[in-house]
Design a protein around this motif. Structure first.
Motif, short mmCIF file in Angstrom:
data_model
loop_
_atom_site.label_atom_id
_atom_site.label_comp_id
_atom_site.label_asym_id
_atom_site.label_seq_id
_atom_site.Cartn_x
_atom_site.Cartn_y
_atom_site.Cartn_z
N ASP A 125 0.86 -1.19 0.00
CA ASP A 125 0.00 0.00 0.00
C ASP A 125 0.89 1.23 0.00
N ALA A 126 0.92 1.95 -1.11
CA ALA A 126 1.81 3.10 -1.26
C ALA A 126 1.16 4.41 -0.80
N SER A 127 -0.08 4.37 -0.36
CA SER A 127 -0.79 5.60 -0.03
C SER A 127 -0.13 6.33 1.13
N GLN A 128 0.33 5.59 2.14
CA GLN A 128 0.95 6.22 3.30
C GLN A 128 2.25 6.93 2.91
N TYR A 129 3.05 6.30 2.06
CA TYR A 129 4.29 6.91 1.58
C TYR A 129 3.99 8.20 0.83
N ARG A 130 3.04 8.15 -0.07
CA ARG A 130 2.71 9.33 -0.87
C ARG A 130 2.15 10.45 -0.01
N SER A 131 1.40 10.09 1.02
CA SER A 131 0.85 11.10 1.92
C SER A 131 1.97 11.82 2.68
N VAL A 132 2.94 11.05 3.17
CA VAL A 132 4.05 11.64 3.93
C VAL A 132 4.89 12.54 3.02
N VAL A 133 5.23 12.05 1.84
CA VAL A 133 6.06 12.85 0.93
C VAL A 133 5.33 14.12 0.51
N GLY A 134 4.02 14.04 0.28
CA GLY A 134 3.25 15.24 -0.04
C GLY A 134 3.29 16.25 1.09
N SER A 135 3.19 15.77 2.33
CA SER A 135 3.28 16.67 3.48
C SER A 135 4.67 17.29 3.58
N LEU A 136 5.70 16.51 3.29
CA LEU A 136 7.07 17.02 3.35
C LEU A 136 7.32 18.07 2.26
N GLN A 137 6.71 17.89 1.10
CA GLN A 137 6.85 18.89 0.04
C GLN A 137 6.33 20.24 0.50
N TYR A 138 5.20 20.24 1.19
CA TYR A 138 4.64 21.49 1.69
C TYR A 138 5.49 22.04 2.83
N LEU A 139 6.02 21.16 3.67
CA LEU A 139 6.83 21.59 4.81
C LEU A 139 8.13 22.25 4.36
N SER A 140 8.63 21.88 3.19
CA SER A 140 9.90 22.45 2.71
C SER A 140 9.78 23.93 2.38
N PHE A 141 8.57 24.50 2.44
CA PHE A 141 8.41 25.94 2.22
C PHE A 141 9.18 26.74 3.27
N THR A 142 9.29 26.20 4.48
CA THR A 142 10.04 26.89 5.53
C THR A 142 11.19 26.02 6.06
N ARG A 143 11.46 24.91 5.42
CA ARG A 143 12.55 24.03 5.85
C ARG A 143 13.45 23.71 4.66
N PRO A 144 14.34 24.63 4.30
CA PRO A 144 15.25 24.36 3.17
C PRO A 144 16.13 23.14 3.40
N ASP A 145 16.36 22.78 4.67
CA ASP A 145 17.27 21.68 4.97
C ASP A 145 16.75 20.33 4.52
N ILE A 146 15.47 20.20 4.24
CA ILE A 146 14.94 18.91 3.78
C ILE A 146 14.64 18.90 2.29
N SER A 147 15.01 19.97 1.59
CA SER A 147 14.67 20.07 0.16
C SER A 147 15.26 18.93 -0.65
N TYR A 148 16.53 18.61 -0.40
CA TYR A 148 17.15 17.53 -1.18
C TYR A 148 16.48 16.20 -0.88
N ALA A 149 16.23 15.92 0.39
CA ALA A 149 15.61 14.65 0.77
C ALA A 149 14.23 14.52 0.15
#
Length: 352
Positions: A125-149
């Motif tokens: 089930d890939a839905s949980q992975y996609r949900s987390v990565v989508g949240s991280l994409q939005y979080l990178s707006f104020t967290r440049p340190d996770i942009s590469y990851a």
């Protein structure tokens, strides 16, 4: 459309650089309105003019009582006389994934082994992975340190594996150990060495590339972070289009992509009535790419590069931007192209 027409009728002009931005200049006063669906920010150089704009809104539309900016699109804003603090809460995300008590790690991703498309076995089930990565994409707006990851994890959205999921959880562990990391914009940030006017800014950027860092397609990763004074205002980590035949070519392409962002920022500042007194500077750690930017004679091994990557050379020759060499030790853009430990000095620039 009704809101846009109202703003145009009351003297605002729609920005060409950003369709959601409206600007009105009258004498020494200037007012900005930033619109995202039904969330609106109104600010300007004169409080009475801003109040008049808000009254006009209230007369024409049904709006909530205006309040000082403290929350916008999930970003918490804390203002003081010294500057503005931008932060996104990660508690809900960690709680949802049962990672609040996770053991912290020092980096978002390990340096080895590198993630590949074939790493591990596919998730049922890939839905949980996609949900987390989508949240991280939005979080990178104020967290440049996770942009590469986030950029790396996004490559596996179509078919994530168990190892990809473990890597995503590592990013959550990193966030659990750095909950207060965010962006701080200084009100008194140094702007120009030769001018102390608040309408002048000094733009500088760090550009880099991880040559053939993707072991699946052997493409390089662009990375840049752009500062206005000491304040980071734009950053990116993204795969290049096509395979670079050398590290010089990869860095050269990275500089070209960074210069495109610079040109957009210069257009935006021009509409905001902000003067840039000196050409923006792009710092590049590759000597060959730095020389190639300044030398009008193409090297024989560089003539295959697409013409669109050479457009910034005219920008450099017309003194609209400048490319300067910087040592690898001081290259902040490496944070956006590799799985490195982010130094305390870099975070001091981002946060303080």
């Amino acid at each position: 459309m009704a809101l846009k027409q109202h703003l145009l009728d009351t003297g605002f002009s729609n920005s060409l650089a950003d369709a959601s931005l409206f600007i009105r200049s009258s004498g020494r006063h200037i007012t900005y309105v930033l619109v995202y669906v039904d969330d609106i920010i109104v600010t300007g150089s004169d409080s009475a003019t801003v109040a008049a704009v808000l009254c006009a809104f209230a007369y024409r539309f049904s709006i909530k009582d205006p309040v000082d900016l403290h929350y916008f699109l999930g970003i918490e804003v804390t203002r003081s006389k010294r500057g503005m603090h931008l932060m996104q809460r990660i508690t809900d995300l960690l709680h949802k994934k049962n990672m609040l008590e996770a053991k912290p790690v020092s980096t978002p991703l390990p340096t080895t082994p590198k993630l590949t498309l074939a790493s591990g076995f596919p998730l049922q089930d890939a839905s949980q992975y996609r949900s987390v990565v989508g949240s991280l994409q939005y979080l990178s707006f104020t967290r440049p340190d996770i942009s590469y990851a986030v950029n790396r994890l996004s490559h596996f959205m179509h078919q994530p594996t168990h190892e990809h999921w473990q890597a995503a959880k590592r990013v959550l562990r990193y966030l659990a150990g750095t909950p207060t990391h965010s962006i701080y914009l200084h009100a008194s940030s140094p702007l120009s060495l030769h001018c102390f006017s608040t309408s002048l800014v000094n733009l500088q950027g760090f550009s880099g590339a991880d040559w053939a860092g993707d072991t699946d397609e052997y493409v390089s990763t662009n990375g840049y972070v752009i500062y206005m004074g000491h304040n980071p205002i734009s950053w990116s980590s993204k795969k290049q289009n096509g395979v670079a035949r050398s590290s010089t070519e990869a860095e050269y392409r990275a500089v070209a992509n960074t210069s495109a962002e610079f040109r957009w920022l210069c257009s935006l500042y021009s509409e905001l009535k902000v003067d840039i007194p000196a050409p923006p500077v792009i710092y590049c750690a590759n000597v060959g790419a730095t020389y190639l930017c300044a030398n009008p004679v193409f090297h024989s091994r560089m003539k295959h590069i697409a013409l669109d990557y050479h457009f910034f050379r005219n920008q450099s020759q017309s003194n609209k931007l400048r490319v300067s060499h910087v040592s690898t030790h001081d290259q902040l853009a490496d944070t956006f192209t590799k799985s490195l430990r982010v130094s305390a000095g870099v975070f001091q620039d981002w946060r303080r």
